[in-house]
Design an enzyme around this catalytic site. Structure first.
Site, PDB file in Angstrom:
ATOM      1  N   GLU A 245      -2.012  -3.574  -6.427  1.00 27.89           N
ATOM      2  CA  GLU A 245      -2.911  -3.825  -7.555  1.00 27.89           C
ATOM      3  C   GLU A 245      -2.195  -3.614  -8.884  1.00 27.89           C
ATOM      4  O   GLU A 245      -2.279  -4.431  -9.798  1.00 27.89           O
ATOM      5  CB  GLU A 245      -4.136  -2.902  -7.459  1.00 27.89           C
ATOM      6  CG  GLU A 245      -5.138  -3.097  -8.575  1.00 27.89           C
ATOM      7  CD  GLU A 245      -5.680  -4.516  -8.573  1.00 27.89           C
ATOM      8  OE1 GLU A 245      -5.340  -5.266  -9.518  1.00 27.89           O
ATOM      9  OE2 GLU A 245      -6.393  -4.879  -7.637  1.00 27.89           O
ATOM     10  N   ASP A 249      -1.367  -6.622 -11.592  1.00 22.96           N
ATOM     11  CA  ASP A 249      -1.922  -6.617 -12.943  1.00 22.96           C
ATOM     12  C   ASP A 249      -0.823  -6.727 -14.002  1.00 22.96           C
ATOM     13  O   ASP A 249      -0.947  -7.479 -14.972  1.00 22.96           O
ATOM     14  CB  ASP A 249      -2.731  -5.337 -13.175  1.00 22.96           C
ATOM     15  CG  ASP A 249      -3.992  -5.276 -12.337  1.00 22.96           C
ATOM     16  OD1 ASP A 249      -4.445  -6.328 -11.863  1.00 22.96           O
ATOM     17  OD2 ASP A 249      -4.531  -4.166 -12.149  1.00 22.96           O
ATOM     18  N   SER A 437      -8.787  -9.720  -8.573  1.00 21.54           N
ATOM     19  CA  SER A 437      -7.869  -8.829  -9.280  1.00 21.54           C
ATOM     20  C   SER A 437      -6.824  -9.597 -10.068  1.00 21.54           C
ATOM     21  O   SER A 437      -6.317  -9.097 -11.076  1.00 21.54           O
ATOM     22  CB  SER A 437      -7.145  -7.920  -8.295  1.00 21.54           C
ATOM     23  OG  SER A 437      -7.900  -6.789  -7.983  1.00 21.54           O
TER      24      SER A 437
END
Length: 518
Positions: A245, A249, A437
């Protein structure tokens, strides 16, 4: 301060997690730090600002906590043998941190703390509501940190989780640069002068991964800084952890806006941590992010009401300061992974003051989009979140959505299918990742580019986006597919929102609307 007359803190009710087993009372001498969220000294109505963005000082002086409220909490703390932990931004963030033993905190807030074992791990929990001396009921909005259960999930999906038998035939992957080209992101700008904040409730990154990744796609690595909140740490482990994650990002937002600074706010995966990280990022006068990306969340009904209210109010404050918050809409379709058989939307995507980002499946040929549909890989593979909030009423900017009285999710969308996913580097491993995400940092990067190009902060962009006239509104309208209970169709829908971006068109239209508003 008299202690015999007490009032309940509205929305503070808690019940044990499903499947929890009571272990026993929490050690009464254990030290715990709680966050006391204070009410605004003046109610904030964004329409009263007329689109004007406030300075941090102006915001704190007008819409922060009343310093007298801070002093009331200071007195309360002293009378209950609690220590007030000094930190910056108490007034602007409306947050007072108190530390004390479990025994003293139980007396102060009318709680009984126990340790539990659950399928999600061990946690310190409580049941029922919290109380305060009546003298404080008019100034305290929420108290977080007594209960430290894990709450949110990262909304990413690794390729290979899909159950469809024909997955391999349709699989393709992209770099963020290629995605930006397919969505016609503005050229001639790179996000310089902008800072993108990223909220992470776990995981970490190795600087070498960032250097190696950006060099591999022909870009100068962006400046990445870590800010640690409530005991959060930058703790990378392996590619199958929350590190995926964190790197997704950073690499997606930095890949489309490599000139922007990136600040990662690491915090604990608790309501307290999430709230404190958001307010820290919004009111960070050192790094001053103009966009904040959030790729963590959970169904609305899994949060306390006090958290939903406080977090949304924090996001409203971001809007007043000209900060855009982009949030992943979830990866479990219209149920959002809830097993009660109903439809649910994910929070914080359902906050009316954030830009909720849904997911598509994106096919292309020779640099041109050939097909874009709702991302739905079935129950085993994931699907974009979307639907209608059970907490927040329909905001005025969605008034054209007929037949509904609740906030619709998402607002916008972008590529999220892991089978048409993003090539990223995590802990030295090259992997392909999808999930909504990816869409939140993608939009945060686009916001940074448009901010630079327009020479101003777009800030709370939702009303402006919904006001753009169809069909030439800067979006690829997604009309095929479903996320379970809801189907895509012309215009806004509860699968992909307004659609995926046509970046250069959006920038031109938003520049025009900003000029007219000015």
């Amino acid at each position: 301060m008299p202690g015999q007359n007490r009032s309940t803190i509205p929305g503070s009710e808690r019940a044990p997690l499903k499947g929890s087993t009571l272990v026993g009372p929490t050690d009464p001498q254990q030290l715990v730090e709680v966050s006391v969220i204070l009410k605004r000294r003046k109610e904030l109505h964004l329409r009263d600002l007329g689109g004007r963005h406030l300075s941090h000082d102006e915001f704190a002086a007008t819409y922060g906590a009343d310093p007298a409220s801070v002093e009331l909490v200071r007195t309360f703390a002293a009378e209950h043998n609690l220590t007030l932990v000094e930190h910056g931004g108490q007034v602007a963030r409306r947050t007072v941190k108190l530390q004390g033993t479990v025994a003293n905190l139980e007396k102060a807030f009318g709680a009984t703390l126990n340790d539990y074992e659950s399928p999600k791990g061990r946690y310190r929990g409580r049941t029922g509501s919290l109380t305060l001396p009546t003298e404080l009921s008019g100034v305290v909005q929420a108290v977080m940190g007594l209960d430290n259960r894990g709450v949110a999930k990262p909304h990413l999906r690794f390729r290979g989780m899909k159950g469809a038998s024909d997955a391999a035939a349709q699989s393709v992957s992209y770099t963020p640069v290629q995605i930006a080209e397919l969505y016609s992101f503005p050229t001639g700008v790179n996000g310089a002068g902008q800072t993108i904040g990223i909220i992470e409730l776990g995981g970490g990154y190795e600087p070498a991964d960032i250097t190696n990744y950006f060099q591999s796609i022909g870009l100068t690595p962006p400046t990445v800084t870590s800010v640690l909140v409530d005991g959060g740490t930058n703790s990378p482990t392996n590619a199958n952890s929350a590190d995926g994650e964190v790197l997704l990002d950073i690499e997606v937002s930095g890949g489309v806006a490599p000139g922007a600074n990136i600040v990662v706010y690491f915090t604990a995966n608790t309501e307290q941590g999430f709230q404190d990280a958001l307010t820290t990022a919004i009111h960070d006068t050192t790094n001053n992010p103009s966009a904040i990306s959030i790729s963590w969340g959970a169904p609305e009904d899994q949060w306390t009401s006090q958290f939903l209210t406080s977090f949304d109010e924090a996001a409203q404050g971001a809007a007043a300061l000209g900060v855009t918050i982009t949030v992943a809409a979830g990866d479990n379709g219209s149920s959002d992974g809830d097993t009660d058989g109903g439809n649910h939307v994910d929070f914080p995507a359902s906050s009316p003051h954030v830009l909720a980002c849904g997911g598509t499946s994106l096919q292309s040929s020779k640099g041109v989009i050939t097909s874009e549909t709702v991302w739905n890989d079935g129950s085993d593979g994931g699907a974009t979140g979307g639907g209608y909030s059970s907490t927040f009423p329909q905001p005025s900017y969605q008034s054209s959505i007929t037949g509904q009285s609740q906030r619709g999710v998402p607002d916008v969308s972008g590529d999220a299918d892991p089978e048409t996913g993003y090539n990223i580097l995590v802990d030295g491993e090259q992997i392909v990742v999808g999930g909504t995400s990816a869409v939140a940092p993608l939009w945060a990067g686009l916001i940074a580019l448009m901010n630079q190009q327009l020479g101003t902060r777009l800030g709370y962009v939702n009303p402006a986006l919904y006001a753009l006239a169809e069909p030439d509104n800067g979006f690829n309208d997604i009309t095929q597919g479903n996320n379970g209970a809801f189907s895509a169709g012309p215009g806004w829908d509860p699968c992909t929102g307004l659609g995926s971006p046509i970046g250069t068109t959006l920038a031109t239209l938003l520049a025009s609307s900003a000029a007219q508003a000015g």
